[in-house]
Scaffold this motif. Sequence first.
Motif, PDB file in Angstrom:
ATOM      1  N   MET A 118       0.847  -1.181   0.000  1.00 35.37           N
ATOM      2  CA  MET A 118       0.000   0.000   0.000  1.00 35.37           C
ATOM      3  C   MET A 118       0.886   1.236   0.000  1.00 35.37           C
ATOM      4  O   MET A 118       2.060   1.181   0.359  1.00 35.37           O
ATOM      5  CB  MET A 118      -0.911  -0.006   1.225  1.00 35.37           C
ATOM      6  CG  MET A 118      -1.746  -1.281   1.400  1.00 35.37           C
ATOM      7  SD  MET A 118      -2.907  -1.587   0.052  1.00 35.37           S
ATOM      8  CE  MET A 118      -4.052  -0.226   0.263  1.00 35.37           C
ATOM      9  N   ALA A 167      -1.345   5.237   3.548  1.00 37.01           N
ATOM     10  CA  ALA A 167      -2.640   4.871   2.955  1.00 37.01           C
ATOM     11  C   ALA A 167      -3.714   4.842   4.040  1.00 37.01           C
ATOM     12  O   ALA A 167      -3.465   4.435   5.184  1.00 37.01           O
ATOM     13  CB  ALA A 167      -2.536   3.506   2.283  1.00 37.01           C
ATOM     14  N   ILE A 174      -6.959   0.149   3.049  1.00 30.40           N
ATOM     15  CA  ILE A 174      -6.314  -1.116   3.391  1.00 30.40           C
ATOM     16  C   ILE A 174      -7.357  -2.192   3.648  1.00 30.40           C
ATOM     17  O   ILE A 174      -7.254  -3.324   3.158  1.00 30.40           O
ATOM     18  CB  ILE A 174      -5.397  -0.932   4.623  1.00 30.40           C
ATOM     19  CG1 ILE A 174      -4.274   0.071   4.305  1.00 30.40           C
ATOM     20  CG2 ILE A 174      -4.804  -2.279   5.053  1.00 30.40           C
ATOM     21  CD1 ILE A 174      -3.420   0.434   5.501  1.00 30.40           C
ATOM     22  N   GLY A 205      -5.225   3.440  -2.801  1.00 25.85           N
ATOM     23  CA  GLY A 205      -4.299   3.099  -1.734  1.00 25.85           C
ATOM     24  C   GLY A 205      -3.224   2.107  -2.127  1.00 25.85           C
ATOM     25  O   GLY A 205      -2.235   1.942  -1.397  1.00 25.85           O
ATOM     26  N   VAL A 206      -3.369   1.435  -3.279  1.00 20.46           N
ATOM     27  CA  VAL A 206      -2.378   0.427  -3.689  1.00 20.46           C
ATOM     28  C   VAL A 206      -1.216   1.099  -4.422  1.00 20.46           C
ATOM     29  O   VAL A 206      -1.418   1.814  -5.396  1.00 20.46           O
ATOM     30  CB  VAL A 206      -3.019  -0.644  -4.591  1.00 20.46           C
ATOM     31  CG1 VAL A 206      -1.953  -1.626  -5.085  1.00 20.46           C
ATOM     32  CG2 VAL A 206      -4.121  -1.375  -3.851  1.00 20.46           C
TER      33      VAL A 206
END
Length: 362
Positions: A1, A5, A10, A54-55
Motif C-alpha cells: 500500500m 494509505a 487497506i 491506496g495500492v
Amino acid sequence: MHRGAAESDIQNVSKHLTSRGIRVERLDGHEQTILGILGGSGGYDVGSMSAMPGVQEVVRVSTPYRLSSRNSHPEDTVITLPDGTRIGGDAPSIVIAGPCSVESEDQLRRTAECLRKSGVRFMRGGAFKPRTSPYSFQGLGFDGLEMLKKVSEEFDLFIVSEVMEPAHVPAIAEFTDIVQIGSRNMQNYPLLRQIGNIRKPVMLKRGAAATIEEWLMAAEYILAGGNEKIILCERGIRTFETSLRFTADLGAVPVVKKLSHLPIIVDPSHATGRREFVGSLARAAIAIGADGVMVEVHPDPDRALSDGAQSLTFELFTEMMGELVRVADAIDRPLLVEPQKRIMDSGERIGTTTPVMVKAQK
C-alpha cells in the motif's frame, strides 16, 4: 500500500481478496502496510488491483511457472530417446542439423550422408513452413514428412520437424522424434495445449520478442498437459541492432539453467541470418554451457527455397563440427558424435553403432 494509505483503503483491499477465497496476511511497518497473499490466487488476476485506491504496486514474490521452475524440480530434466541417447543434464552436448525446408528426397539424402560422416544423429527439416510472406515457399507438407521418415530410416537419424496446427500434432508426432514449435507459435496456446497431450519430446523455440519468463510460461502450458519432455531453443530476439537478423541472447543459457530444470540449446542460424557467423556463435553456445546447437545445412545454399543465406555448405559444416569438438573438450563436456562403421555407398544401408562421447585429439 502507499505510505500513509487510509485504513479504509487497506481494509477494502483486504476484503476484496478474502471475498474471493484468497488468504491474506497483513504486515504493518512504521510507515507502510503490506498485504501478503498466502498460497494461490485461485486464478484471480491480482495484478488488476494495482489501480485500487491506496495500492502502490503489486509485486510477485514467487515464479508463475511452477512446473518449469527449478525451485519445484531441483534436478535437471534429462530426455532419453528410445536408443538411450540423452539430452540435458550432464549428457554430452548434441548437434541438430539439416535444411530449413524439405525440398526433395535427393536433397535430404545428400544432407543425411554429410551429417553421418560428421557423426551427427539429429536431422532437422521443415515440411510445414511459417513464412512472413504468403507468397513464399510454404513447405511440402506431409509429402515432405514422408521423405524425412524414409531418409531417417536409411541413415539411422532422429528427425526434428515443425508443427504449426493443433490438428496436425498427432500425425506429425508419428513422423518425428522431436516435434518443433517455432518462434511464431511460442504463444499459440491451443497448439501448446495439444502438444501437452502427447508424450513425444518437443523443442520450444523462444519468440522473437519474448522475455525469458514468457518463454518459460509457454513451456508451462506443455508441462501442465503432462508432457515433461521439453527442450528450450534460444534463436535470437529482436532488438534495435540491425547488423544481424536477430540478436543472439547467449546470456539466456545460464539464466534459464538457473531458473529452470529444462535443457536448452541454441540456434545460431536464425540468430545471425548469415552463414559466415554461424560457426562462431555455435562455438560460443557450446562454451557457455548449452545442451546443444541446431544449425541449417544445405547441399547448395544459394539455391535453397528458404533461408539459404544462413545455411552452411557441407564444407563449412564439417569444419564447424571439428571446432565444436575442440570447444566441448576444453570445457570438459564432450560432444555427442557417433563414429561410423560405414557410410552409404552404392545404395548400401548405413551401419548402426553405439553413440559415444568424442573428445578432441591431444
